[in-house]
Motif scaffolding. Structure first.
Motif, mmCIF file in Angstrom:
data_model
loop_
_atom_site.group_PDB
_atom_site.id
_atom_site.type_symbol
_atom_site.label_atom_id
_atom_site.label_comp_id
_atom_site.label_asym_id
_atom_site.label_seq_id
_atom_site.Cartn_x
_atom_site.Cartn_y
_atom_site.Cartn_z
ATOM 1 N N SER A 95 -47.337 35.372 46.106
ATOM 2 C CA SER A 95 -48.488 34.497 45.903
ATOM 3 C C SER A 95 -49.753 35.261 45.529
ATOM 4 N N ASN A 96 -49.616 36.586 45.370
ATOM 5 C CA ASN A 96 -50.783 37.360 44.943
ATOM 6 C C ASN A 96 -50.356 38.446 43.954
ATOM 7 N N LYS A 97 -51.352 38.981 43.280
ATOM 8 C CA LYS A 97 -51.121 39.949 42.203
ATOM 9 C C LYS A 97 -50.380 41.201 42.676
ATOM 10 N N THR B 50 -46.068 31.392 43.625
ATOM 11 C CA THR B 50 -46.632 30.169 44.190
ATOM 12 C C THR B 50 -48.159 30.199 44.141
ATOM 13 N N GLY B 51 -48.742 29.038 44.399
ATOM 14 C CA GLY B 51 -50.186 28.931 44.541
ATOM 15 C C GLY B 51 -50.955 29.136 43.249
ATOM 16 N N GLU B 52 -52.172 29.598 43.421
ATOM 17 C CA GLU B 52 -53.085 29.797 42.292
ATOM 18 C C GLU B 52 -52.541 30.820 41.295
ATOM 19 N N LEU B 53 -51.833 31.829 41.788
ATOM 20 C CA LEU B 53 -51.266 32.836 40.894
ATOM 21 C C LEU B 53 -50.271 32.209 39.921
ATOM 22 N N ASN C 27 -50.374 29.170 38.697
ATOM 23 C CA ASN C 27 -51.167 28.477 37.682
ATOM 24 C C ASN C 27 -51.779 29.456 36.686
ATOM 25 N N LYS C 28 -52.294 30.576 37.192
ATOM 26 C CA LYS C 28 -52.889 31.586 36.311
ATOM 27 C C LYS C 28 -51.837 32.177 35.379
ATOM 28 N N THR D 144 -50.944 29.667 32.648
ATOM 29 C CA THR D 144 -52.009 29.576 31.654
ATOM 30 C C THR D 144 -52.070 30.838 30.794
ATOM 31 N N ALA E 150 -57.665 33.816 32.754
ATOM 32 C CA ALA E 150 -56.487 33.958 33.621
ATOM 33 C C ALA E 150 -55.843 35.325 33.431
#
Length: 118
Positions: free
Chosen positions: A7-9, A26-29, A31-32, A35, A88
């Protein structure tokens, strides 16, 4: 088959470097990544131009705020990349983004991004 959820970089980079067969983002990552994937379809020359623009914007962003990324708008128009995709990509890191999509394909995007080795 080795599978991991990230869920993170930093976890994404670790999963790629450890060559997991399946990476669930998962999560915001997620979506980024979804995109920013559009950026990886650009030519090498265009990616080079974007790398310079993103590098400059990232260095000056703490001083100028978001204004540095707005300055990348003319480059986005010239290269055909969208501003959201560029932002992104800069959040993820252009090198990591290219490396991930070179080695993995997107299987699905719903609640997260399912990546599988090519």
């Amino acid at each position: 088959m080795r599978e991991i959820t990230v869920s993170n970089k930093s976890d994404l980079e670790r999963a790629k470097n450890n060559r997991y067969d399946v990476i669930i983002v998962t999560g915001e990552l997620a979506n980024k990544l979804h995109t920013a994937k559009k950026v990886t379809a650009l030519s090498k020359v265009t990616l080079g131009i974007l790398a310079v623009a993103i590098g400059g914007a990232t260095v000056t962003a703490p001083i100028t705020g978001v204004l540095s990324f707005v300055a990348a708008a003319p480059i986005a128009v010239a290269t055909g990349a969208s501003i959201p995709a560029i932002i992104a990509a800069s959040a993820i890191g252009l090198a990591l983004l290219i490396a991930v999509f070179k080695e993995y394909e997107v299987i699905e995007f719903r609640d997260g991004l399912l990546l599988k080795t090519k």
